[in-house]
Design a protein around this motif. Structure first.
Motif, PDB file in Angstrom:
ATOM      1  N   PRO A 168       0.824  -1.186   0.194  1.00  0.00           N
ATOM      2  CA  PRO A 168      -0.068  -0.164   0.137  1.00  0.00           C
ATOM      3  C   PRO A 168       0.799   1.135   0.035  1.00  0.00           C
ATOM      4  CG  PRO A 168      -0.972  -1.538   1.588  1.00  0.00           C
ATOM      5  CD  PRO A 168       0.503  -2.110   0.998  1.00  0.00           C
ATOM      6  N   THR A 169       0.284   2.370  -0.997  1.00  0.00           N
ATOM      7  CA  THR A 169       1.318   3.381  -0.998  1.00  0.00           C
ATOM      8  C   THR A 169       1.642   4.006   0.220  1.00  0.00           C
ATOM      9  OG1 THR A 169       0.483   3.825  -3.069  1.00  0.00           O
ATOM     10  CG2 THR A 169       1.260   5.740  -2.006  1.00  0.00           C
ATOM     11  N   GLY A 170       0.657   4.114   1.186  1.00  0.00           N
ATOM     12  CA  GLY A 170       0.946   4.518   2.309  1.00  0.00           C
ATOM     13  C   GLY A 170       2.116   4.361   3.324  1.00  0.00           C
ATOM     14  N   GLU A 171       2.419   2.890   2.935  1.00  0.00           N
ATOM     15  CA  GLU A 171       3.534   2.231   4.007  1.00  0.00           C
ATOM     16  C   GLU A 171       4.623   2.664   3.590  1.00  0.00           C
ATOM     17  OE1 GLU A 171       2.973   0.083   6.134  1.00  0.00           O
ATOM     18  OE2 GLU A 171       0.893  -1.131   5.874  1.00  0.00           O
ATOM     19  N   PHE A 172       4.826   3.377   2.388  1.00  0.00           N
ATOM     20  CA  PHE A 172       6.080   4.011   1.951  1.00  0.00           C
ATOM     21  C   PHE A 172       6.519   5.194   2.070  1.00  0.00           C
ATOM     22  CE2 PHE A 172       4.858   0.539  -1.129  1.00  0.00           C
ATOM     23  CZ  PHE A 172       5.934  -0.384  -1.124  1.00  0.00           C
ATOM     24  N   MET A 173       5.429   5.944   2.453  1.00  0.00           N
ATOM     25  CA  MET A 173       5.457   7.578   2.324  1.00  0.00           C
ATOM     26  C   MET A 173       6.597   8.389   3.217  1.00  0.00           C
ATOM     27  SD  MET A 173       3.869   8.314  -0.152  1.00  0.00           S
ATOM     28  CE  MET A 173       3.903   9.724  -0.284  1.00  0.00           C
ATOM     29  N   PRO A 174       6.652   7.597   4.711  1.00  0.00           N
ATOM     30  CA  PRO A 174       7.589   8.379   5.439  1.00  0.00           C
ATOM     31  C   PRO A 174       9.062   8.004   4.898  1.00  0.00           C
ATOM     32  CG  PRO A 174       6.013   7.168   6.747  1.00  0.00           C
ATOM     33  CD  PRO A 174       5.812   6.608   5.351  1.00  0.00           C
ATOM     34  N   ASN A 175       9.311   7.013   4.489  1.00  0.00           N
ATOM     35  CA  ASN A 175      10.671   6.793   4.059  1.00  0.00           C
ATOM     36  C   ASN A 175      10.985   7.253   2.621  1.00  0.00           C
ATOM     37  OD1 ASN A 175      12.026   5.269   5.861  1.00  0.00           O
ATOM     38  ND2 ASN A 175      10.436   3.771   5.532  1.00  0.00           N
ATOM     39  N   ALA A 176       9.709   7.351   1.715  1.00  0.00           N
ATOM     40  CA  ALA A 176       9.788   7.984   0.387  1.00  0.00           C
ATOM     41  C   ALA A 176      10.175   9.656   0.548  1.00  0.00           C
ATOM     42  CB  ALA A 176       8.609   7.852  -0.080  1.00  0.00           C
ATOM     43  N   LYS A 177       9.548  10.317   1.465  1.00  0.00           N
ATOM     44  CA  LYS A 177       9.705  11.571   1.885  1.00  0.00           C
ATOM     45  C   LYS A 177      11.151  12.048   2.443  1.00  0.00           C
ATOM     46  CE  LYS A 177       4.938  13.055   2.428  1.00  0.00           C
ATOM     47  NZ  LYS A 177       3.920  13.224   3.565  1.00  0.00           N
ATOM     48  N   ALA A 178      11.727  10.892   3.146  1.00  0.00           N
ATOM     49  CA  ALA A 178      12.999  11.149   3.852  1.00  0.00           C
ATOM     50  C   ALA A 178      14.130  10.798   2.705  1.00  0.00           C
ATOM     51  CB  ALA A 178      13.055  10.185   4.740  1.00  0.00           C
TER      52      ALA A 178
END
Length: 323
Positions: free
Chosen positions: A204-214
């Protein structure tokens, strides 16, 4: 075959209005087949907070984990059909699992009945530091996989999961031998990806977002038919030439078979009101999900569409049903 959950769901918006009848239940419980703290658990708790006192004097959430959500389905199917026991589940136990398990301990069509959609989300393919920075598209990734077969792998939340099958289908469609590595949830897979142990993860996209933003991982693609509300800069599978794999993930509410239609209507109305609340919308957005209220009939149609999608996909990748 483009999956159109979002379009189907929108037909349910605004379907209910007006005050709900006074409560006839002392207590209701929403059964979640996954551990506390996850996205589906959050959705359940936000709706539960809004269902009383209109639907029941008290509404609690109970987590019955195991077998990819199947334990929760079993618990609801055997409950009294009085509206006091409600299931919230992703579609997999009711659509996908009939193709990835040899037998199921329930009838996914006749043991529970639809009430309303809950929330929807996109899947994504992300890559970590093992994959060179010049890999920017799915086609680039598959080309890299063909050139680097020893590194050509991806993780997911488990064998036979939706994410596993989407990744397998991408590999097969792109003629790359993409080895799957199953984990106990998306987050352990993502940790190995950002640590350079595995190349990619589908989830799910939301699972990646903290690491993607970082900047620790890169989203190459999202699964919905159009660009996601939360990822407007990430192209879709449709845009990248994989239209047949386009897919929207979603959760829905169900009750035991033989629950009276009036009870289902009351519960549907309460859920629609809850999902329209600004604080619920904001809470879902915090985990990159959107509310998806539908009529009971619409949810049934969506589940049929979902089941056909997985039937086709499982056959296309040659997945063998497990015990």
């Amino acid at each position: 075959m483009q999956h159109t959950a979002a379009g189907l769901a929108l037909a349910g918006f605004g379907h209910h209005s007006g005050a709900q009848p006074s409560s006839s239940l002392d207590m209701a419980k929403i059964i979640v087949g996954f551990a506390p703290g996850g996205t589906i658990d959050l959705a359940a708790r936000r709706v539960a907070d809004k269902l009383h006192p209109g639907f029941a004097k008290a509404v609690v959430v109970e987590n019955k984990t195991g077998a990819g959500g199947q334990i929760a389905v079993i618990g609801v199917k055997s409950a009294a059909p009085d509206g006091a026991t409600i299931l919230i589940t992703p579609t997999s136990p009711l659509s996908l699992h009939r193709y990835t398990y040899k037998t199921l301990p329930y009838d996914p069509v006749n043991d529970v009945v639809p009430v309303s959609g809950a929330a929807m989300f996109d899947y994504a393919l992300a890559v970590g530091p093992l994959v060179p920075a010049e890999v920017k598209t799915v086609a680039d990734f598959l080309q890299w996989c063909r050139a680097e077969p020893a590194k050509a792998n991806f993780g997911s939340a488990g064998a036979g999961s939706a994410a596993n099958l989407i990744g397998a289908a991408l590999g097969k469609t792109g003629r790359a031998d993409l080895r799957h590595i199953g984990f106990r949830g998306s987050q352990p897979a993502i940790l190995d990806m950002i640590g350079g142990q595995i190349a990619a993860v589908v989830g799910p996209t939301g699972e990646f977002m903290p690491n993607a933003k970082a900047g620790k991982c890169r989203l190459l693609v999202t699964s919905g038919p159009t660009r996601g509300k939360f990822t407007p800069d990430t192209p879709t599978l449709v845009e990248q030439g994989f239209k047949s794999l386009s897919h929207v993930g979603w959760f829905g509410f169900y009750v035991p078979a033989k629950t009276p239609s009036d009870t289902i209507r009351r519960l549907n109305g309460g859920i629609a009101t809850a999902l329209a609340s600004p604080d619920v919308i904001e809470s879902l957005a915090s985990v990159y999900m959107e509310p998806m209220p539908t009529s009971a009939e619409r949810l049934g149609e969506m589940l049929k569409t979902e089941t056909r999608f997985w039937d086709t996909l499982v056959k296309s990748v040659g997945y063998t049903a497990e015990g």
